[in-house]
Scaffold this active site. Structure first.
Site, short mmCIF file in Angstrom:
data_model
loop_
_atom_site.label_atom_id
_atom_site.label_comp_id
_atom_site.label_asym_id
_atom_site.label_seq_id
_atom_site.Cartn_x
_atom_site.Cartn_y
_atom_site.Cartn_z
N LYS A 81 0.80 -0.67 -0.13
CA LYS A 81 0.10 0.08 -0.03
C LYS A 81 1.19 1.83 0.15
CE LYS A 81 -3.62 2.00 2.81
NZ LYS A 81 -4.49 2.48 3.95
N LYS A 117 -1.88 -1.43 -3.79
CA LYS A 117 -3.22 -0.18 -4.16
C LYS A 117 -2.54 0.80 -3.68
CE LYS A 117 -5.60 2.15 -0.25
NZ LYS A 117 -6.62 2.16 0.73
C1 PBG Z 1 -7.50 3.21 5.53
C2 PBG Z 1 -7.73 2.73 4.69
C3 PBG Z 1 -7.17 3.99 3.08
C4 PBG Z 1 -7.90 3.51 2.36
C5 PBG Z 1 -8.07 2.47 2.63
N1 PBG Z 1 -8.04 2.13 4.00
C6 PBG Z 1 -6.91 5.31 3.09
C7 PBG Z 1 -5.42 5.67 3.67
O1 PBG Z 1 -4.35 4.76 3.85
O2 PBG Z 1 -5.24 6.79 3.66
C8 PBG Z 1 -8.24 4.66 0.78
C9 PBG Z 1 -9.09 3.76 -0.15
C10 PBG Z 1 -9.78 5.15 -1.15
O3 PBG Z 1 -9.03 5.95 -0.90
O4 PBG Z 1 -10.18 4.45 -1.67
N2 PBG Z 1 -5.90 3.40 6.06
#
Ligand code: PBG
Length: 322
Positions: free
Chosen positions: A194, A247
């Site tokens: 991520k 992601k």
């Molecule tokens: C929580 C999380 C996030 C997303 C999914 N889980 C945001 C982040 O890390 O700030 C993003 C999902 C999206 O942008 O659709 N940590």
């Protein structure tokens, strides 16, 4: 060689093109994310994510039911808490929105796959994904809280839990906690690679989870790194992840491909909020064809190697594929 070889021969008709198509989307590829809060009859549109809503457990069941009619079978839940605190304690409250929603969904649609996002950022007053001390996000003290959260979601009936916090060792901590309480069948979909991405912007409005100081670069990955993504995936698999996710999706399709080739495990990709909202914004202005752009985007993610696609377009794409 030309003129003997003519690639256009196989593009002459829809029937021919369909016959030689390498990548086919199906509604079963998709996971549909929802934002849930406590209450009744809530259905408020999220400003930065047109056509996506904050829902309460009752309206969630309606929306999920409509998506199931269209062929979607898997859902991901994010919770909007009633109150935030330093440690994000509503995350593991058995009466919180996610837990209530999981129970309602599984009661109404036992066959649906319910996945819960495991993170603290929606629940903490500072908006970071872990415990904060002296403006630092602490890794090890966070693990116990994530494990408690996963356990509470599993008790509510979640089929899979999806840790998105990027703390080191969280997959192992969650696996141990689940197994210790008899939830060895609850699977872990880990957000393994991520990245610290600008494309989460709309989500942070939707989830009220923007960090109140600093950013997430001390725990999420640097966009320049791909070898590191393979190391992250290897660690999560060793700790017991069943499915690994990359992601965001679109700016990281090379990473999706490399993970698929290196490990041969089920790979998921998250077509995140910023990707969704960019497409909708351009379509609203008439700059691109919305339906074609959606299907082309999702096809590209699958072609890159993701067999599971988390996307806010899930229901519309399922309908288009009918
Ligand atoms: C929580 C999380 C996030 C997303 C999914 N889980 C945001 C982040 O890390 O700030 C993003 C999902 C999206 O942008 O659709 N940590």
């Amino acid at each position: 060689m030309f003129p003997v070889t003519r690639p256009r021969r196989l593009r002459r008709s829809a029937a021919l093109r369909d016959m030689v198509r390498e990548t086919r989307l199906a509604p079963t590829d998709f996971v549909y994310p929802f934002f849930v809060r406590n209450g009744k009859g809530v259905r408020s549109e999220i400003g930065a994510m047109p056509e996506q809503f904050h829902l309460s457990p009752d309206t969630l069941v309606e929306e999920a039911g409509a998506a199931i009619e269209d062929g979607v079978r898997a859902f991901l839940l994010f919770g909007i808490p009633d109150k935030k605190d330093e440690r994000g304690s509503e995350a593991w409250d058995d009466g919180a929105a996610v837990q209530t929603s999981v129970r309602e969904l599984k009661r109404t649609f036992p066959e649906a796959l319910v996945i819960t996002d495991i993170c603290l950022c929606e629940y903490t007053s500072h908006g970071h994904c872990g415990v904060v001390h002296d403006r630092k996000v602490l890794n090890d003290p966070t693990l116990e809280l994530l494990a408690k959260t996963a356990l509470s979601h599993a008790k509510a009936g979640a089929d899979l839990v999806a840790p998105s916090d990027m703390m080191d060792g969280r997959v192992g901590a969650i696996r141990t906690a689940l197994d210790g309480e008899g939830f060895e069948d609850v699977a872990i979909l880990s957000y393994a690679a991520k990245y610290a991405s600008a494309f989460y912007g709309p989500f942070r409005e939707a989830a009220g989870s923007a960090p109140q100081f600093g950013d997430r670069r001390s725990y999420q990955m640097d966009p320049g790194n791909a070898d590191e993504a393979l190391r992250e995936v290897a660690l999560d698999l060793d700790e017991g992840a069943d499915i690994v996710m990359v992601k965001p999706a679109l700016a990281y399709l090379d990473v999706v491909r490399r993970v698929k080739e290196a490990f041969g495990v089920p790979v998921a990709a998250y077509n995140v909020s910023g990707e969704y909202s960019m497409l909708l914004a351009a379509a609203q202005r008439g700059w691109i064809d919305r339906e074609r752009a959606i299907l082309e985007t999702l096809t590209a993610i699958k072609r890159a190697g993701a067999s599971i696609i988390l996307t806010y377009h899930a229901r519309e794409a399922a309908r288009l594929l009918r």
